[in-house]
Design a protein around this motif. Structure first.
Motif, mmCIF file in Angstrom:
data_model
loop_
_atom_site.group_PDB
_atom_site.id
_atom_site.type_symbol
_atom_site.label_atom_id
_atom_site.label_comp_id
_atom_site.label_asym_id
_atom_site.label_seq_id
_atom_site.Cartn_x
_atom_site.Cartn_y
_atom_site.Cartn_z
ATOM 1 N N UNK A 1 0.811 -1.212 0.000
ATOM 2 C CA UNK A 1 0.000 0.000 0.000
ATOM 3 C C UNK A 1 0.849 1.269 0.000
ATOM 4 N N UNK A 2 1.966 1.238 -0.668
ATOM 5 C CA UNK A 2 2.820 2.419 -0.709
ATOM 6 C C UNK A 2 2.557 3.227 -1.968
ATOM 7 N N UNK A 3 2.660 4.551 -1.798
ATOM 8 C CA UNK A 3 2.449 5.474 -2.903
ATOM 9 C C UNK A 3 3.669 6.387 -3.037
ATOM 10 N N UNK A 4 3.969 6.727 -4.269
ATOM 11 C CA UNK A 4 5.031 7.699 -4.517
ATOM 12 C C UNK A 4 4.367 9.059 -4.698
ATOM 13 N N UNK A 5 4.763 10.009 -3.865
ATOM 14 C CA UNK A 5 4.108 11.326 -3.830
ATOM 15 C C UNK A 5 5.119 12.415 -4.192
ATOM 16 N N UNK A 6 4.723 13.293 -5.085
ATOM 17 C CA UNK A 6 5.512 14.485 -5.421
ATOM 18 C C UNK A 6 4.667 15.718 -5.100
ATOM 19 N N UNK A 7 5.146 16.544 -4.178
ATOM 20 C CA UNK A 7 4.429 17.739 -3.761
ATOM 21 C C UNK A 7 5.069 18.953 -4.426
ATOM 22 N N UNK A 8 4.253 19.710 -5.132
ATOM 23 C CA UNK A 8 4.695 20.925 -5.824
ATOM 24 C C UNK A 8 3.995 22.118 -5.200
ATOM 25 N N UNK A 9 4.728 23.190 -4.970
ATOM 26 C CA UNK A 9 4.157 24.413 -4.395
ATOM 27 C C UNK A 9 4.169 25.521 -5.438
ATOM 28 N N UNK A 10 3.011 26.132 -5.657
ATOM 29 C CA UNK A 10 2.908 27.294 -6.551
ATOM 30 C C UNK A 10 2.754 28.546 -5.703
ATOM 31 N N UNK A 11 3.713 29.450 -5.842
ATOM 32 C CA UNK A 11 3.749 30.694 -5.080
ATOM 33 C C UNK A 11 3.424 31.836 -6.024
ATOM 34 N N UNK A 12 2.302 32.503 -5.791
ATOM 35 C CA UNK A 12 1.937 33.591 -6.682
ATOM 36 C C UNK A 12 3.026 34.668 -6.707
#
Length: 422
Positions: free
Chosen positions: A241-252
């Motif tokens: 039950x493992x997931x590969x996660x990529x978190x991206x931040x958009x800064x105005x």
């Protein structure tokens, strides 16, 4: 899909446009420190949001940003002489300080005349290898953001200068590309596989080796005080039950912190049809071999920039594609992204596109930009400047996590807006 009217609203950034008014409310990189290296050295011509400026470093090392054309008779100050803590116009010798003070007017010796006027000059800061300028209303000037990759290093410790690449297309095309995570395993699959097989930990580009073959990530997008962040969730190559996660931040309005979080990409509109991308990280200079490998992986070891620093597409290697040595026929992440976004034309009309759930982050970004521009037009404060934001805690992230875990734990410094943005 956007209407043609909304597409124009988003793309046009010149004086008098709603999006241009929004962008001018934020601090913006106008050039790199290394491009204006020496006190009393040659001035640099710079264009930003459809307007022309001159950047110079005076005798004391202070940087000035003035309108390019001399306030006297309109000659370009980019032709001028930088000397004696000012810049001198070649036409009639008028000399200006970095703050716009008129220091000398040889053809008008009365000192009272000089005291009546000032040249248009703009607030400047020099941080993280970039020269930042504020072009908005003086009474609305915000604090300069302090991103972690730009915080000053201990005295004497060197820093890798930001990478600068110019593009002959509208700013939104490049910005949408770095916000979009679903293309990574497709367009960049040859480089992703190379990272899995090799060792790029020394440059911290893909520390976790992109451990997935899933090209259809599920996206979860959440509003934050600086804009939004989102997780692209893929099935990991590991069993269970493992997931590969990529978190991206958009800064105005135009900054993206990409996974794994050591770099920020800033897409600055020069005008409606030209853009500059600055890539900034918190790394120190690399040894020669690693630097060469790093540049090759990005595609910057090739002759892809013209004398003005704008991208020119190399030839596509169709033989490598046919033989399975390359998916795209182009080498390097920046080259591949640039070829694709340039192929869309100088200003892509989004009224003809057909979007899918994997485009959710791009669609959220468009909505926030339009909302922020309309807020400014109505007299309000734009997103990210309407409240205190701990900019030094903003980061991208990536990792393999259990399916039941909250990916927000990868970016604990981000402040989400409960219930979303009103």
């Amino acid at each position: 899909m956007l209407s043609h009217k909304d597409n124009e609203y988003l793309c046009r950034v010149g004086p008098g446009t709603p999006m241009g008014a929004l962008l001018r409310r934020y601090w913006t990189p106008i050039t790199r420190s290394v491009d204006v290296p020496e006190p009393d050295g040659p001035p640099v011509r710079a264009r930003l949001f459809g307007e022309d400026f001159v950047v110079f470093r005076d005798t004391s090392g202070a940087v000035g940003v003035l309108d390019e054309l001399c306030m006297h008779r309109g000659a370009s100050l980019a032709l001028g002489r930088v000397e004696g803590c000012g810049i001198r116009c070649l036409y009639h010798g008028w000399k200006f300080g970095a703050d716009g003070t008129i220091m000398e007017t040889p053809n008008q010796p009365d000192p009272r005349f000089r005291e009546r006027w000032r040249a248009p000059a703009y607030p400047v800061r020099e941080v993280g290898g970039l020269i930042w300028v504020y072009l908005g209303p003086p009474d609305k000037q915000p604090e300069l953001p302090r991103y972690s990759c730009m915080v000053e290093r201990p005295e004497g410790e060197p820093r890798r200068p930001p990478i600068r690449v110019g593009y002959r297309h509208n700013w939104l095309q490049g910005l949408e590309g770095v916000v979009d995570s679903s293309h990574v395993g497709i367009l960049h699959q040859s480089e992703v596989q190379e990272a899995k097989d090799g060792d790029y930990a020394s440059v911290r580009i893909i520390q976790d080796k992109f451990p997935t073959a899933d090209d259809a990530p599920a996206l979860e997008v959440r509003d934050t005080d600086f804009g939004f962040h989102y997780a692209a969730i893929r099935q990991a190559e590991t069993a269970g039950d493992e997931r590969y996660v990529r978190v991206t931040a958009f800064i105005l309005p135009f900054t993206v912190s990409i996974p794994p979080g050591t770099s920020m990409l800033i897409w600055v509109p020069i005008d409606d049809y030209h853009t500059v991308q600055y890539a900034v990280d918190d790394g120190v200079p690399l040894d020669e071999e690693t630097e060469r490998s790093f540049l090759r992986w990005l595609g910057l070891d090739q002759n892809i920039l013209d004398p003005d620093g704008f991208f020119i597409a190399p030839g596509q290697d169709r033989a490598a594609m046919a033989e399975g040595r390359s998916f795209s026929g182009y080498q390097g992440l920046i080259t591949q992204d640039a070829v694709v976004t340039t192929s869309m034309g100088p200003m892509y009309d989004r009224s003809t596109e057909h979007v899918v759930p994997a485009d959710a982050a791009v669609l959220r970004m468009r909505r926030l930009l339009i909302k922020a521009a309309r807020t400014v037009a109505a007299g309000g404060a734009p997103i990210g400047l309407d409240r205190y934001v701990s900019t030094e805690k903003i980061s991208g992230a990536s990792g393999v996590v259990h399916a039941n875990s909250d990916w927000k734990d990868l970016v604990p410094g981000h402040v989400e807006l409960t219930g979303g943005r009103p």
